[in-house]
Design an enzyme around this catalytic site. Structure first.
Site, PDB file in Angstrom:
ATOM      1  N   ARG A 187       0.844  -1.224  -0.047  1.00  0.00           N
ATOM      2  CA  ARG A 187      -0.058   0.284  -0.018  1.00  0.00           C
ATOM      3  C   ARG A 187       0.881   1.328   0.051  1.00  0.00           C
ATOM      4  O   ARG A 187       0.404   2.343   0.395  1.00  0.00           O
ATOM      5  CB  ARG A 187      -0.974   0.001   1.345  1.00  0.00           C
ATOM      6  CG  ARG A 187      -1.970  -0.997   1.192  1.00  0.00           C
ATOM      7  CD  ARG A 187      -3.199  -1.044   0.219  1.00  0.00           C
ATOM      8  NE  ARG A 187      -4.016   0.256   0.492  1.00  0.00           N
ATOM      9  CZ  ARG A 187      -4.400   1.079  -0.139  1.00  0.00           C
ATOM     10  NH1 ARG A 187      -3.719   1.409  -1.320  1.00  0.00           N
ATOM     11  NH2 ARG A 187      -5.042   1.972   0.155  1.00  0.00           N
TER      12      ARG A 187
HETATM   13  C1  LIG Z   1     -15.551   1.248  -0.670  1.00  0.00           C
HETATM   14  C2  LIG Z   1     -14.008   1.455  -0.773  1.00  0.00           C
HETATM   15  C3  LIG Z   1     -13.330   0.154  -1.034  1.00  0.00           C
HETATM   16  C4  LIG Z   1     -11.916   0.259  -1.337  1.00  0.00           C
HETATM   17  N1  LIG Z   1     -11.319  -1.133  -1.374  1.00  0.00           N
HETATM   18  C5  LIG Z   1      -9.991  -1.181  -1.491  1.00  0.00           C
HETATM   19  C6  LIG Z   1      -9.214  -2.293  -1.829  1.00  0.00           C
HETATM   20  O1  LIG Z   1     -10.065  -3.427  -2.007  1.00  0.00           O
HETATM   21  N2  LIG Z   1      -8.148  -2.335  -1.814  1.00  0.00           N
HETATM   22  C7  LIG Z   1      -7.214  -1.188  -1.905  1.00  0.00           C
HETATM   23  O2  LIG Z   1      -6.024  -1.226  -1.865  1.00  0.00           O
HETATM   24  N3  LIG Z   1      -7.874   0.154  -1.634  1.00  0.00           N
HETATM   25  C8  LIG Z   1      -9.233   0.057  -1.285  1.00  0.00           C
HETATM   26  N4  LIG Z   1      -9.933   1.322  -1.121  1.00  0.00           N
HETATM   27  C9  LIG Z   1      -9.149   2.439  -0.911  1.00  0.00           C
HETATM   28  C10 LIG Z   1      -9.012   3.278  -2.109  1.00  0.00           C
HETATM   29  O3  LIG Z   1     -10.139   3.010  -2.989  1.00  0.00           O
HETATM   30  C11 LIG Z   1      -7.609   3.613  -2.923  1.00  0.00           C
HETATM   31  O4  LIG Z   1      -6.726   3.929  -2.038  1.00  0.00           O
HETATM   32  C12 LIG Z   1      -7.587   4.279  -4.193  1.00  0.00           C
HETATM   33  O5  LIG Z   1      -6.459   3.912  -5.067  1.00  0.00           O
HETATM   34  C13 LIG Z   1      -7.505   5.868  -3.938  1.00  0.00           C
HETATM   35  O6  LIG Z   1      -7.700   6.516  -5.021  1.00  0.00           O
HETATM   36  P1  LIG Z   1      -8.249   7.937  -5.487  1.00  0.00           P
HETATM   37  O7  LIG Z   1      -8.059   8.190  -6.837  1.00  0.00           O
HETATM   38  O8  LIG Z   1      -9.610   7.877  -4.833  1.00  0.00           O
HETATM   39  O9  LIG Z   1      -7.214   8.644  -4.709  1.00  0.00           O
HETATM   40  P2  LIG Z   1      -7.512   9.792  -3.695  1.00  0.00           P
HETATM   41  O10 LIG Z   1      -8.274   9.229  -2.406  1.00  0.00           O
HETATM   42  O11 LIG Z   1      -8.060  11.102  -4.101  1.00  0.00           O
HETATM   43  O12 LIG Z   1      -6.052  10.093  -2.902  1.00  0.00           O
HETATM   44  C14 LIG Z   1      -5.169   8.829  -2.107  1.00  0.00           C
HETATM   45  C15 LIG Z   1      -3.875   9.517  -2.323  1.00  0.00           C
HETATM   46  O13 LIG Z   1      -3.263   9.371  -3.655  1.00  0.00           O
HETATM   47  C16 LIG Z   1      -2.693  10.623  -3.942  1.00  0.00           C
HETATM   48  N5  LIG Z   1      -2.776  10.725  -5.261  1.00  0.00           N
HETATM   49  C17 LIG Z   1      -4.031  10.533  -5.980  1.00  0.00           C
HETATM   50  N6  LIG Z   1      -3.832  10.902  -7.238  1.00  0.00           N
HETATM   51  C18 LIG Z   1      -2.442  11.143  -7.495  1.00  0.00           C
HETATM   52  C19 LIG Z   1      -1.408  11.647  -8.578  1.00  0.00           C
HETATM   53  N7  LIG Z   1      -1.965  11.691  -9.757  1.00  0.00           N
HETATM   54  N8  LIG Z   1      -0.041  11.624  -8.257  1.00  0.00           N
HETATM   55  C20 LIG Z   1       0.185  11.651  -6.999  1.00  0.00           C
HETATM   56  N9  LIG Z   1      -0.639  11.434  -5.967  1.00  0.00           N
HETATM   57  C21 LIG Z   1      -1.752  10.980  -5.993  1.00  0.00           C
HETATM   58  C22 LIG Z   1      -3.406  11.667  -3.164  1.00  0.00           C
HETATM   59  O14 LIG Z   1      -2.493  12.849  -2.879  1.00  0.00           O
HETATM   60  C23 LIG Z   1      -3.526  10.933  -1.979  1.00  0.00           C
HETATM   61  O15 LIG Z   1      -2.318  11.061  -0.974  1.00  0.00           O
HETATM   62  C24 LIG Z   1     -11.287   1.220  -1.027  1.00  0.00           C
HETATM   63  C25 LIG Z   1     -12.090   2.508  -0.731  1.00  0.00           C
HETATM   64  C26 LIG Z   1     -13.489   2.435  -0.694  1.00  0.00           C
HETATM   65  C27 LIG Z   1     -14.021   3.911  -0.366  1.00  0.00           C
END
Ligand SMILES: Cc1cc2nc3c(=O)[nH]c(=O)nc-3n(C[C@H](O)[C@H](O)[C@H](O)COP(=O)(O)OP(=O)(O)OC[C@H]3O[C@@H](n4cnc5c(N)ncnc54)[C@H](O)[C@@H]3O)c2cc1C
Length: 293
Positions: free
Chosen positions: A170
């Site tokens: 992660r």
């Molecule tokens: C219902 C639910 C289920 C989930 N299931 C899982 C799962 O099974 N496995 C898992 O691993 N995670 C899971 N997650 C967590 C989440 O989905 C992941 O962490 C996802 O990859 C976050 O992506 P995001 O675009 O929403 O990032 P954000 O939440 O917007 O950002 C997360 C981090 O990434 C950084 N970031 C985003 N874009 C960039 C970029 N272009 N450059 C640099 N940094 C960046 C942000 O600054 C922040 O630090 C789940 C979340 C939810 C709500």
């Protein structure tokens, strides 16, 4: 708007962040920008460097919890078409940081390319997925990545190999002021029909286990070495525990779900309660997986 004078068409002052996050909670970004080109993005980085302002990137907000007092500095949202390119050539898939992870998985399956399907239904963008090296029971995203294009702290654009990104559970090694622009994946050919079936199975499994239908939800804790965070929370008898509008999901104890009236403080107090109870009852320290801004 002084730090960003001349860039008013892409920068806004005091932008509410709640609507950009899954929890739909929290205050404003002091400055919020939606650049439409890579050049605009690097200019924003330059201004932040000059003004000594922190810069944060917002993906789809599924791993972020925003404090009520909001965020100091600049929040960049990379949602414009220039960050949404998606190409498939042979076994290689290249995706811009703003493309949804699920869209990439669907495109790969459509082209008979296997590997990513076990990550289906994880919300978020490619930028967020690479940053957090998303994982499921079948493995993590990094095993399929060949390179990542990054806008580095000084604004130069660099293509980094998987080894240089130093992925771990992660996590990946990237400076907090650097931005992921796109990622390349090398996948394996497979029978499209069998692949579609696997995808459907994964989707159904995930929907049955996680509160995905609940828009206001977040996966809160990292899995410690001892067991999954969800198992420990359930064993501590905390499923369904509620503070204000925030509750430990009845369906999957690794999630907090919220109602419309929930505040940051409800979620923060519930997180603290869970950490205290799991420490006292199970002797395990739960670390946060979700980021608090
Ligand atoms: C219902 C639910 C289920 C989930 N299931 C899982 C799962 O099974 N496995 C898992 O691993 N995670 C899971 N997650 C967590 C989440 O989905 C992941 O962490 C996802 O990859 C976050 O992506 P995001 O675009 O929403 O990032 P954000 O939440 O917007 O950002 C997360 C981090 O990434 C950084 N970031 C985003 N874009 C960039 C970029 N272009 N450059 C640099 N940094 C960046 C942000 O600054 C922040 O630090 C789940 C979340 C939810 C709500």
């Amino acid at each position: 708007m002084e730090p960003f004078s001349g860039m008013e068409s892409i920068v806004r002052h005091n932008e509410p962040l709640a609507m950009y996050t899954w929890f739909q909670i929290g205050g404003n970004a002091e400055f919020f920008a939606e650049p439409t080109t890579v050049e605009e993005l690097t200019r924003l980085q330059e201004r932040c460097r000059e003004q000594n302002l922190p810069i944060r990137v917002l993906g789809r907000g599924s791993n972020i919890l925003v404090r009520d007092e909001g965020v100091h500095g600049l929040v960049v949202h990379l949602a414009s078409p220039v960050f949404q390119n998606l190409t498939v050539q042979g076994n290689t898939v290249e995706a811009g940081c703003g493309v949804g992870l699920n869209q990439v998985i669907m495109a790969a399956v459509h082209h008979g390319l296997a590997g990513l399907e076990e990550l289906v239904a994880i919300p978020g963008s490619i930028g967020g997925a690479v940053r957090g090296n998303v994982c499921s029971h079948g493995g993590d995203l990094s095993q399929w990545i060949t390179s990542v294009t990054v806008a580095s702290r000084d604004g130069s654009i660099e293509e980094r190999s998987r080894d240089e990104m130093a992925f771990s559970h992660r996590r990946c090694e990237i400076d907090s002021q650097e931005l992921i622009l796109s990622a390349k994946f090398e996948l394996e050919e497979d029978d499209p029909v069998a692949l579609s079936r696997r995808l459907q199975k994964e989707w159904i499994l995930r929907r049955s286990m996680q509160p995905l239908a609940h828009q206001c939800a977040g996966r809160i804790f990292r899995d410690p070495r001892e067991d999954t965070a969800a198992t420990l929370i359930a064993l501590a008898g905390l499923k369904g525990t509620r503070i204000g509008g925030a509750m430990i999901s009845e369906r999957h104890a690794g999630f907090i779900v919220t109602e419309a009236e929930a505040t940051f403080s409800d979620v923060a107090r519930l997180i603290e309660l869970v950490q205290n109870q799991v420490r006292t009852r199970m002797g395990v320290e739960l670390e946060l997986e979700i980021e608090i801004w």
